[in-house]
Design a protein around this motif. Structure first.
Motif, PDB file in Angstrom:
ATOM      1  N   ASN A 158     -16.313   8.531  39.415  1.00 34.49           N
ATOM      2  CA  ASN A 158     -17.324   8.705  38.371  1.00 34.49           C
ATOM      3  C   ASN A 158     -18.617   9.241  38.951  1.00 34.49           C
ATOM      4  O   ASN A 158     -19.286  10.065  38.338  1.00 34.49           O
ATOM      5  CB  ASN A 158     -17.593   7.389  37.652  1.00 34.49           C
ATOM      6  CG  ASN A 158     -16.511   7.065  36.660  1.00 34.49           C
ATOM      7  OD1 ASN A 158     -15.729   7.926  36.305  1.00 34.49           O
ATOM      8  ND2 ASN A 158     -16.464   5.831  36.217  1.00 34.49           N
ATOM      9  N   LYS A 188     -18.192  12.884  39.541  1.00 34.02           N
ATOM     10  CA  LYS A 188     -18.265  13.618  38.276  1.00 34.02           C
ATOM     11  C   LYS A 188     -19.715  13.745  37.818  1.00 34.02           C
ATOM     12  O   LYS A 188     -20.134  14.798  37.346  1.00 34.02           O
ATOM     13  CB  LYS A 188     -17.445  12.908  37.202  1.00 34.02           C
ATOM     14  CG  LYS A 188     -15.959  13.030  37.397  1.00 34.02           C
ATOM     15  CD  LYS A 188     -15.214  12.269  36.322  1.00 34.02           C
ATOM     16  CE  LYS A 188     -13.735  12.233  36.603  1.00 34.02           C
ATOM     17  NZ  LYS A 188     -13.009  11.415  35.622  1.00 34.02           N
ATOM     18  N   ARG A 189     -20.484  12.644  37.945  1.00 31.76           N
ATOM     19  CA  ARG A 189     -21.887  12.698  37.543  1.00 31.76           C
ATOM     20  C   ARG A 189     -22.667  13.692  38.390  1.00 31.76           C
ATOM     21  O   ARG A 189     -23.496  14.438  37.871  1.00 31.76           O
ATOM     22  CB  ARG A 189     -22.506  11.301  37.655  1.00 31.76           C
ATOM     23  CG  ARG A 189     -22.209  10.446  36.466  1.00 31.76           C
ATOM     24  CD  ARG A 189     -23.045   9.176  36.475  1.00 31.76           C
ATOM     25  NE  ARG A 189     -22.122   8.071  36.288  1.00 31.76           N
ATOM     26  CZ  ARG A 189     -21.782   7.182  37.188  1.00 31.76           C
ATOM     27  NH1 ARG A 189     -22.347   7.178  38.359  1.00 31.76           N
ATOM     28  NH2 ARG A 189     -20.903   6.245  36.914  1.00 31.76           N
ATOM     29  N   TYR A 198     -12.542   4.379  41.655  1.00 34.22           N
ATOM     30  CA  TYR A 198     -12.995   4.633  40.290  1.00 34.22           C
ATOM     31  C   TYR A 198     -14.484   4.943  40.257  1.00 34.22           C
ATOM     32  O   TYR A 198     -14.904   5.917  39.667  1.00 34.22           O
ATOM     33  CB  TYR A 198     -12.684   3.422  39.404  1.00 34.22           C
ATOM     34  CG  TYR A 198     -13.201   3.552  38.002  1.00 34.22           C
ATOM     35  CD1 TYR A 198     -12.593   4.392  37.090  1.00 34.22           C
ATOM     36  CD2 TYR A 198     -14.322   2.832  37.597  1.00 34.22           C
ATOM     37  CE1 TYR A 198     -13.080   4.524  35.811  1.00 34.22           C
ATOM     38  CE2 TYR A 198     -14.813   2.962  36.312  1.00 34.22           C
ATOM     39  CZ  TYR A 198     -14.191   3.808  35.419  1.00 34.22           C
ATOM     40  OH  TYR A 198     -14.674   3.931  34.158  1.00 34.22           O
ATOM     41  N   THR A 199     -15.278   4.099  40.905  1.00 33.98           N
ATOM     42  CA  THR A 199     -16.723   4.326  40.877  1.00 33.98           C
ATOM     43  C   THR A 199     -17.092   5.571  41.662  1.00 33.98           C
ATOM     44  O   THR A 199     -17.996   6.305  41.270  1.00 33.98           O
ATOM     45  CB  THR A 199     -17.491   3.114  41.427  1.00 33.98           C
ATOM     46  OG1 THR A 199     -17.019   2.821  42.738  1.00 33.98           O
ATOM     47  CG2 THR A 199     -17.336   1.923  40.529  1.00 33.98           C
ATOM     48  N   THR A 218     -23.917   4.116  27.684  1.00 29.91           N
ATOM     49  CA  THR A 218     -22.696   4.694  27.134  1.00 29.91           C
ATOM     50  C   THR A 218     -22.675   4.541  25.623  1.00 29.91           C
ATOM     51  O   THR A 218     -22.334   5.480  24.893  1.00 29.91           O
ATOM     52  CB  THR A 218     -21.459   4.024  27.757  1.00 29.91           C
ATOM     53  OG1 THR A 218     -21.530   4.161  29.180  1.00 29.91           O
ATOM     54  CG2 THR A 218     -20.183   4.654  27.258  1.00 29.91           C
ATOM     55  N   LEU A 276     -20.573   9.456  29.613  1.00 31.51           N
ATOM     56  CA  LEU A 276     -20.464   8.254  30.431  1.00 31.51           C
ATOM     57  C   LEU A 276     -21.860   7.926  30.925  1.00 31.51           C
ATOM     58  O   LEU A 276     -22.529   8.774  31.497  1.00 31.51           O
ATOM     59  CB  LEU A 276     -19.554   8.466  31.637  1.00 31.51           C
ATOM     60  CG  LEU A 276     -18.059   8.413  31.406  1.00 31.51           C
ATOM     61  CD1 LEU A 276     -17.328   8.680  32.706  1.00 31.51           C
ATOM     62  CD2 LEU A 276     -17.643   7.083  30.851  1.00 31.51           C
TER      63      LEU A 276
END
Length: 193
Positions: A38, A41-42, A34-35, A83, A76
Motif C-alpha cells: 500500500n 502504491k501511495r 500488505y502495508t 478512507t 485508500l
C-alpha cells in the motif's frame, strides 16, 4: 537396526509454542507485505500526481462504447476515517449529476458498501480499544487497595458470625451423637488387587 529415541525436551507445549511462533511470523510477514504494498502504491500515486501537476497535458475525450466501463481509482486513506471520507466524496460525486447513469448508481452503491464496511471495522476497533481500557482499569482497581465501607464490613462480619454459629451447632450435634453411640456413615474404601 532401527533406533527410536525419546526426547523429553520436545513436548506438546514446545510444539504448540513453535507453531504459535511460526503463525505469528507468517502473520507479521503478510502484514508487512500488505502495508509495504500500500505504501508503494501511495508513493507511486503521489509521483504520478506531482508529474501530472508539473506537466499538465490535455487529455483527449474518449466516448465509451456499449458495455465499456469507466475506470475509477479506488481511494485508500492512511486511516479508516480518511478512507470513509474518500468514499463519501466518491459517492457524492457519482450522485451529483442530474442525469446520472446506471454506472454512477452502481458506483455510489459500491461506495456505500465500502463506507459501511469501513465503519463496521472502525466500530470493532473502538470496541476492542474500550474493552482493553476496561480490562486495564479493572486490573488497576484490583492492584490498588480498596477502601472499605463500614456498612460492608459490618454485614460481612455478621455473615461470618452466622456461618460460625451454624458450624458450631453442627459440630455440637455430631459430638453429642457420638457420645450417645451413634456413628456417622463413613465412606467405604475397597482395594481391588
Amino acid at each position: 537396526m532401527v533406533s527410536i529415541s525419546t526426547n523429553p525436551a520436545v513436548t506438546e507445549n514446545t510444539r504448540y509454542e513453535n507453531a504459535k511462533k511460526r503463525s505469528a511470523e507468517v502473520a507479521y510477514a503478510r502484514h508487512a507485505d500488505y502495508t509495504g504494498g500500500n505504501e508503494a502504491k501511495r508513493n507511486e500515486l503521489a509521483q504520478r500526481l506531482t508529474a501530472t501537476q508539473a506537466d499538465p497535458q490535455p487529455q483527449e475525450f474518449r466516448k465509451l462504447g456499449a458495455g465499456q466501463l469507466k475506470q475509477v481509482a479506488l481511494p485508500l486513506g492512511e486511516t479508516l476515517e480518511e478512507t470513509i471520507a474518500s468514499w463519501r466524496n466518491v459517492r457524492s460525486e457519482a450522485l451529483s449529476k442530474t442525469d446520472s447513469s446506471e454506472v454512477d448508481h452502481q458506483l455510489a452503491a459500491a461506495a456505500s458498501a465500502k463506507i459501511m464496511e469501513a465503519e463496521a471495522q472502525l466500530a470493532l476497533e473502538d470496541r476492542l480499544r474500550s474493552a482493553q481500557l476496561a480490562e486495564a482499569s479493572r486490573e488497576a482497581s484490583l492492584v490498588q487497595p480498596q477502601q472499605s465501607n463500614s456498612a460492608t464490613d459490618s454485614s460481612l462480619a455478621d455473615a461470618m458470625r452466622k456461618l460460625y454459629d451454624q458450624a458450631a451447632a453442627a459440630y455440637a450435634i455430631q459430638t453429642s451423637a457420638k457420645q450417645h453411640g451413634y456413628m456417622g456413615a463413613s465412606p467405604v474404601y475397597s482395594l481391588i488387587a
